[in-house]
Write an enzyme that holds these catalytic residues in place. Structure first.
Site, PDB file in Angstrom:
ATOM      1  N   LYS A  32       0.849  -1.211   0.000  1.00 22.44           N
ATOM      2  CA  LYS A  32       0.000   0.000   0.000  1.00 22.44           C
ATOM      3  C   LYS A  32       0.876   1.251   0.000  1.00 22.44           C
ATOM      4  CE  LYS A  32      -1.806   1.462   4.039  1.00 22.44           C
ATOM      5  NZ  LYS A  32      -1.492   2.870   4.342  1.00 22.44           N
ATOM      6  N   ASN A  33       1.907   1.257   0.853  1.00 20.51           N
ATOM      7  CA  ASN A  33       2.690   2.485   1.039  1.00 20.51           C
ATOM      8  C   ASN A  33       3.744   2.705  -0.033  1.00 20.51           C
ATOM      9  OD1 ASN A  33       1.068   3.037   3.182  1.00 20.51           O
ATOM     10  ND2 ASN A  33       2.589   2.537   4.747  1.00 20.51           N
ATOM     11  N   ARG A  75      -4.843  10.785   4.389  1.00 23.60           N
ATOM     12  CA  ARG A  75      -3.751  11.746   4.517  1.00 23.60           C
ATOM     13  C   ARG A  75      -2.753  11.644   3.376  1.00 23.60           C
ATOM     14  NH1 ARG A  75      -2.148  13.772   8.113  1.00 23.60           N
ATOM     15  NH2 ARG A  75       0.016  13.340   7.590  1.00 23.60           N
ATOM     16  N   PRO A  82       1.494  16.630  11.019  1.00 26.81           N
ATOM     17  CA  PRO A  82       1.566  17.834  10.174  1.00 26.81           C
ATOM     18  C   PRO A  82       2.356  17.565   8.891  1.00 26.81           C
ATOM     19  CG  PRO A  82       3.038  18.032  12.052  1.00 26.81           C
ATOM     20  CD  PRO A  82       2.277  16.766  12.251  1.00 26.81           C
ATOM     21  N   ASP A 109       4.440  20.127   7.633  1.00 21.78           N
ATOM     22  CA  ASP A 109       5.321  21.305   7.559  1.00 21.78           C
ATOM     23  C   ASP A 109       6.628  21.021   6.813  1.00 21.78           C
ATOM     24  OD1 ASP A 109       5.503  19.723  10.097  1.00 21.78           O
ATOM     25  OD2 ASP A 109       7.362  20.843  10.286  1.00 21.78           O
ATOM     26  N   GLN A 110       7.121  19.795   6.901  1.00 23.48           N
ATOM     27  CA  GLN A 110       8.375  19.474   6.206  1.00 23.48           C
ATOM     28  C   GLN A 110       8.183  19.412   4.697  1.00 23.48           C
ATOM     29  OE1 GLN A 110      11.370  19.203   8.007  1.00 23.48           O
ATOM     30  NE2 GLN A 110       9.948  20.068   9.513  1.00 23.48           N
ATOM     31  N   ARG A 128      -8.672  -0.544   4.750  1.00 22.03           N
ATOM     32  CA  ARG A 128      -7.798   0.440   4.097  1.00 22.03           C
ATOM     33  C   ARG A 128      -6.464  -0.179   3.712  1.00 22.03           C
ATOM     34  NH1 ARG A 128      -7.691   6.161   6.993  1.00 22.03           N
ATOM     35  NH2 ARG A 128      -6.287   6.361   5.238  1.00 22.03           N
TER      36      ARG A 128
HETATM   37  C1  EPZ Z   1       4.145   7.031   6.418  1.00 26.99           C
HETATM   38  O1  EPZ Z   1       3.331   8.044   6.970  1.00 26.99           O
HETATM   39  C2  EPZ Z   1       3.245   5.818   6.279  1.00 26.99           C
HETATM   40  N1  EPZ Z   1       2.156   6.127   5.351  1.00 26.99           N
HETATM   41  C3  EPZ Z   1       2.697   5.429   7.651  1.00 26.99           C
HETATM   42  O2  EPZ Z   1       1.935   4.245   7.485  1.00 26.99           O
HETATM   43  C4  EPZ Z   1       3.870   5.131   8.571  1.00 26.99           C
HETATM   44  O3  EPZ Z   1       3.386   4.834   9.854  1.00 26.99           O
HETATM   45  C5  EPZ Z   1       4.803   6.346   8.640  1.00 26.99           C
HETATM   46  O4  EPZ Z   1       5.228   6.708   7.308  1.00 26.99           O
HETATM   47  C6  EPZ Z   1       6.058   6.079   9.471  1.00 26.99           C
HETATM   48  O5  EPZ Z   1       6.747   4.982   8.929  1.00 26.99           O
HETATM   49  C7  EPZ Z   1       2.411   6.117   4.018  1.00 26.99           C
HETATM   50  O6  EPZ Z   1       3.515   5.857   3.575  1.00 26.99           O
HETATM   51  C8  EPZ Z   1       1.251   6.416   3.115  1.00 26.99           C
HETATM   52  P1  EPZ Z   1       6.064  10.450   8.496  1.00 26.99           P
HETATM   53  P2  EPZ Z   1       3.874   9.569   6.985  1.00 26.99           P
HETATM   54  O7  EPZ Z   1       5.940  11.689   7.683  1.00 26.99           O
HETATM   55  O8  EPZ Z   1       4.764   9.807   5.840  1.00 26.99           O
HETATM   56  C9  EPZ Z   1       6.167  13.823  11.825  1.00 26.99           C
HETATM   57  C10 EPZ Z   1       0.098   2.836   7.738  1.00 26.99           C
HETATM   58  O9  EPZ Z   1      -0.290   2.258   8.746  1.00 26.99           O
HETATM   59  N2  EPZ Z   1       6.107  14.770  10.698  1.00 26.99           N
HETATM   60  O10 EPZ Z   1       7.232   9.544   8.257  1.00 26.99           O
HETATM   61  O11 EPZ Z   1       2.682  10.455   7.165  1.00 26.99           O
HETATM   62  C11 EPZ Z   1       4.907  12.985  11.953  1.00 26.99           C
HETATM   63  O12 EPZ Z   1       3.942  13.671  12.735  1.00 26.99           O
HETATM   64  C12 EPZ Z   1       0.533   4.283   7.815  1.00 26.99           C
HETATM   65  O13 EPZ Z   1       0.211   2.311   6.601  1.00 26.99           O
HETATM   66  C13 EPZ Z   1       6.091  16.137  10.956  1.00 26.99           C
HETATM   67  O14 EPZ Z   1       6.116  16.561  12.107  1.00 26.99           O
HETATM   68  O15 EPZ Z   1       4.739   9.584   8.319  1.00 26.99           O
HETATM   69  C14 EPZ Z   1       5.410  11.727  12.639  1.00 26.99           C
HETATM   70  O16 EPZ Z   1       5.469  11.960  14.030  1.00 26.99           O
HETATM   71  C15 EPZ Z   1       0.234   4.880   9.174  1.00 26.99           C
HETATM   72  N3  EPZ Z   1       6.038  16.999   9.904  1.00 26.99           N
HETATM   73  C16 EPZ Z   1       6.840  11.576  12.102  1.00 26.99           C
HETATM   74  O17 EPZ Z   1       7.205  12.867  11.580  1.00 26.99           O
HETATM   75  C17 EPZ Z   1       6.001  16.573   8.593  1.00 26.99           C
HETATM   76  O18 EPZ Z   1       5.971  17.421   7.662  1.00 26.99           O
HETATM   77  C18 EPZ Z   1       6.967  10.561  10.976  1.00 26.99           C
HETATM   78  O19 EPZ Z   1       5.955  10.855  10.045  1.00 26.99           O
HETATM   79  C19 EPZ Z   1       6.019  15.176   8.357  1.00 26.99           C
HETATM   80  C20 EPZ Z   1       6.079  14.291   9.416  1.00 26.99           C
END
Ligand code: EPZ
Length: 416
Positions: A22-23, A93, A123, A125-126, A396
């Site tokens: 999926k991811n 998201r 968020p 923001d990055q 999902r």
């Molecule tokens: C991806 O989400 C995956 N989703 C998630 O899988 C997975 O849990 C996550 O990566 C971590 O491995 C997809 O790939 C579609 P992050 P993502 O940006 O990219 C913070 C599932 O179950 N952050 O790596 O949204 C964020 O809040 C899903 O399949 C910021 O603060 O996760 C988190 O604490 C759930 N600002 C941490 O970083 C930003 O701009 C990691 O988030 C981006 C992220």
């Protein structure tokens, strides 16, 4: 709403095929926005999140054609509406992944800010910081990210490792003018699968899989054919289900190569695991030993497997400490597992789990995708009947879960 009814206590035995990831599929579907030529994909999983993304792309003007059982052809030549509306983004998201490609190809994008979700604020923001570094003018107004401009290569260092942040910026960079360097990049295999697809389309990318990714922008991308990598989280989930029920399973169309840490934890728990070129076999012990873990970005223990390991620790011998370092609220499955008789104590982002000799079936409620998976695993291991409510979360990310579990001998059925 659909529910899942499970009669637990039966060891899982048999063989199932794992679906496409999926991811990996979600960002790769968005990569179709980057080229005026068709992108042909294989091994695309049949999941609600995938259908949602296809609806989002179609309302932009992308032509989506089914190609056999798990194939798709996406053609964005006639794209006319670079907008991702709130009512579609709020359900998923990952819709934010259209922002980079739309900006790169069309110089403009209007994407609804994804709301938070059960597991955290999450968020973006990055994503915005990186696109601004590449010269995009970005306003956030009335819940929408409104972006425009011609992108130029830049050196970007993200504040934390972000998977979709890395993917969005990589897709923005492939058509930008000059070189982009993404430092502190996510190393997840799904990032590498996206990079491989983009390279097949003519992008110039090096370093994917490491924490420094270099992209040289090109004038345009061509069409390509790409097969989605296997879903390592679905693989890990079925391995945990077999481990928790004392079973023996063979998972095909997958590999253990992206699950080293998860496999190590299952070995520590007393399982025997054989890996073949595109299959993995697990034989569970009579009773598992508890294993502690700490989630962190790849290649460390994946946060998407944390809930599933909490479930197997609920029936293991001994106590384990689970530390969740990625999301601020990813223990909601704990209170539901406690309803099944689990002994779990939460202290901030630590959970202490003491294995019980057995769990007893009950009615429980799914709260997010991987929490649902942990309830399925616990229900399969529990004695008696477990009814899981709100399983739209499960649909999902797990293709035909009751069919695949039934093939492994589980007594599970969907009730409406
Ligand atoms: C991806 O989400 C995956 N989703 C998630 O899988 C997975 O849990 C996550 O990566 C971590 O491995 C997809 O790939 C579609 P992050 P993502 O940006 O990219 C913070 C599932 O179950 N952050 O790596 O949204 C964020 O809040 C899903 O399949 C910021 O603060 O996760 C988190 O604490 C759930 N600002 C941490 O970083 C930003 O701009 C990691 O988030 C981006 C992220």
């Amino acid at each position: 709403m659909d529910k899942l009814l499970i009669q637990g206590g039966t060891p899982l035995k048999g063989e199932v095929a794992i679906s496409g990831a999926k991811n990996a599929a979600l960002p790769i579907l968005c990569a179709s926005l980057l080229s005026a030529e068709p992108l042909t994909l294989a091994n695309v999983p049949h999941l609600n999140d995938i259908s949602t993304m296809l609806r989002l792309l179609a309302q932009m003007g992308v032509e989506v054609t089914l190609d056999g059982a798990d194939g798709l052809v996406l053609d964005s030549r006639a794209l006319h509406n670079p907008v991702a509306p709130y009512d579609m983004v709020k359900t998923m998201r990952a819709s934010i992944l259209v922002l980079g490609p739309l900006l790169a190809r069309f110089g403009e994008a209007k994407v609804s800010l994804p709301g938070g979700c059960a597991i955290g604020a999450r968020p973006v923001d990055q994503h915005i910081k990186g696109l601004r570094a590449m010269g995009a003018e970005i306003r956030v107004e009335e819940g929408y990210v409104i972006a425009r401009g011609k992108l130029k290569g830049a050196r970007i260092v993200t504040d934390m490792v972000t998977v979709t942040g890395t993917e969005n910026l990589m897709m923005a960079a492939v058509l930008a003018e000059g070189e982009t360097v993404i430092e502190n990049a996510a190393r997840e295999p799904e990032v590498v699968d996206l990079a491989n697809c983009l390279s097949a389309m003519g992008a110039r990318i090096s370093g994917a899989g490491s924490d420094v990714i270099r992209i040289h922008g090109v004038e345009r991308l061509s069409g390509a054919t790409h097969s989605i990598m296997p879903d390592r989280i679905e693989t890990g989930t079925y391995l945990c289900a077999a481990a928790a029920t004392g079973g023996q399973v063979r998972l095909t169309r997958t590999s253990s190569s992206y699950l080293d840490v998860v496999v190590d934890k299952l070995l520590d728990a007393g399982c025997e695991i054989d890996t073949e070129r595109d299959a993995i076999v697990l034989r569970a012990p009579q009773r598992l030993k508890a294993v502690s873990l700490r989630t962190a970005p790849y290649p460390a223990f994946p946060t998407d497997m944390q809930a599933q390991f909490m479930a197997i620790n609920c029936v293991a011998e001994g106590s384990a400490v689970i530390r969740e370092t990625i999301f601020e609220n990813r223990f909601m499955h704990a209170v539901e597992l406690i309803r099944l008789g689990a002994d779990i104590r939460i202290d901030a982002n630590n959970a202490v789990v003491t294995g019980a000799p057995r769990l007893n079936g009950a009615t429980v409620m799914a709260t997010d995708l991987r929490a649902s998976a942990s309830l399925v695993i616990a229900g399969l291991a529990a004695q008696g009947e477990t009814l899981i409510e709100r399983i739209y979360h499960l649909d999902r990310g797990y293709e035909r879960i009751e069919e695949k579990l039934s093939r492994l001998g589980a007594s599970v059925r969907r009730v409406h």
